[in-house]
Design an enzyme around this catalytic site. Structure first.
Site, short mmCIF file in Angstrom:
data_model
loop_
_atom_site.label_atom_id
_atom_site.label_comp_id
_atom_site.label_asym_id
_atom_site.label_seq_id
_atom_site.Cartn_x
_atom_site.Cartn_y
_atom_site.Cartn_z
N LYS A 84 1.46 4.65 -2.91
CA LYS A 84 0.89 5.71 -2.61
C LYS A 84 2.95 6.73 -2.15
O LYS A 84 2.78 8.28 -3.13
CB LYS A 84 0.84 5.90 -0.70
N TYR A 89 0.78 -0.78 0.28
CA TYR A 89 0.14 -0.11 0.15
C TYR A 89 0.49 1.59 0.33
O TYR A 89 0.55 2.45 -0.66
CB TYR A 89 -0.69 -0.34 1.07
#
Length: 345
Positions: free
Chosen positions: A217, A213
């Site tokens: 980003k 994750y």
């Protein structure tokens, strides 16, 4: 103006120093009582739940005139919209379909924005997901978080930029905010030495549940590092905003395993911000911050340095690799030409 690029990289350890300051010591910067978004049009992806829903409410409380909720499920979107319409009967609230796992859906959405809206002032790209197990998007061949959190988000950014430039309020820049994460500052980026990079991010053998994750980003930080050189703050103010860890959101809805979901929920109850405070970071980025935030990473309601990797010689090479591979991936929409066209008058 001093932006994130100009700041020295932070040397404070993320755990516990930066984490504690961001989660518990920083104070929200609420819009002034005079803030009035009357006449303005905003698009929020993932606007029917969690932070997207809460940020929509906060913009409507500032008298936003027209809200576009971009959602995967129209039925669920309409349920959320009905709640908003009851509370804000004078606002125009629409629900548009957007599947971030589909490049075609992203393109259809952007074309609709171009043909249906006479004006666009605010875009908040909030849609995102997190997985602890590998998931592949069959339509594109990419790992799902990489697809949704980065590739489709950047595709939508690139497609919307010239539209925002054309449809902004005369004499005022539009705002486009991509939702980020403070954990990017602590990202190990295990695939960073792979060349090419993107196949490694799609490789199930290299899938890292603890970093997946955050890497998705971090890539947006790297892309923005170069993108800001092509986009004038007089046309569109682009920034990244971190809401910190927030309890009660749907970000981890796709996390596999009941124990993992319970652990995330318990940690949220102990340490998480409320959705209202988390969403205020979005609203701050588009309603409080101006040209000084162009090309910046906003954390704790302030301009913050990018992750330290980006300032190193090795990081600059990786950043350029991300830029080149992203433009190659999105060549089917002429991404490079669209970005370079932002420099023209």
């Amino acid at each position: 103006m001093t932006g994130s690029k100009d700041l020295a990289p932070s040397k404070a350890p993320f755990f516990p120093n930066t984490f504690i300051n961001n989660q518990f010591r920083a104070h929200p910067q609420w819009p002034s009582k005079s803030t009035d978004l009357s006449g303005q049009v905003a698009i929020i992806t993932g606007g029917n739940t969690g932070l997207g829903f809460e940020s929509a409410i906060q913009l409507l409380e500032l008298k936003l005139s027209h809200l576009i909720m971009a959602v995967r499920s129209l039925d669920k979107g309409e349920v959320a919209a009905a709640t908003m319409r009851t509370k804000f009967p004078n606002a125009k609230i629409e629900v548009w379909q957007l599947d971030m796992c589909s490049y075609e859906s992203v393109q259809v959405f952007a074309r609709k924005a171009e043909t249906s809206l006479a004006r666009i002032d605010i875009v908040i790209l909030n849609a995102g997901l997190a997985h602890l197990e590998y998931h592949r998007v069959e339509r594109t061949g990419h790992e799902e978080a990489f697809q949704v959190n980065y590739l489709s988000t950047i595709l939508l950014t690139v497609l919307l930029l010239p539209i925002l430039k054309a449809k902004r309020r005369s004499g005022h820049p539009a705002h486009l905010t991509i939702i980020s994460a403070a954990l990017t500052l602590n990202c190990k980026f295990p695939q960073q030495n792979s060349n090419p990079l993107f196949p490694a991010l799609d490789d199930p053998e290299q899938f890292n549940p603890n970093e997946n994750y955050v890497v998705s980003k971090l890539l947006a930080h790297m892309f923005l590092w170069n993108l800001v050189d092509y986009v004038s703050a007089d046309d569109v103010i682009i920034n990244l905003a971190d809401p910190a860890f927030v309890r009660g959101t749907s970000l981890a809805r796709d996390v596999d395993g009941i124990l993992a979901k319970i652990a995330i929920s318990m940690f949220g109850l102990i340490a998480g911000r409320t959705p209202k405070v988390g969403a205020s970071c979005y609203v701050d980025a588009v309603a409080n911050k101006g040209k000084e935030s162009h090309g910046c990473f906003l954390m704790s309601w302030k301009i913050h340095p990018f992750p330290s990797l980006l300032y190193t010689p090795e990081g600059k090479l990786i950043t350029q690799r991300v830029w080149d591979e992203t433009l190659a991936e999105l060549q089917f929409v002429g991404a490079r030409n669209l970005i370079e066209g932002m420099k023209t008058k």
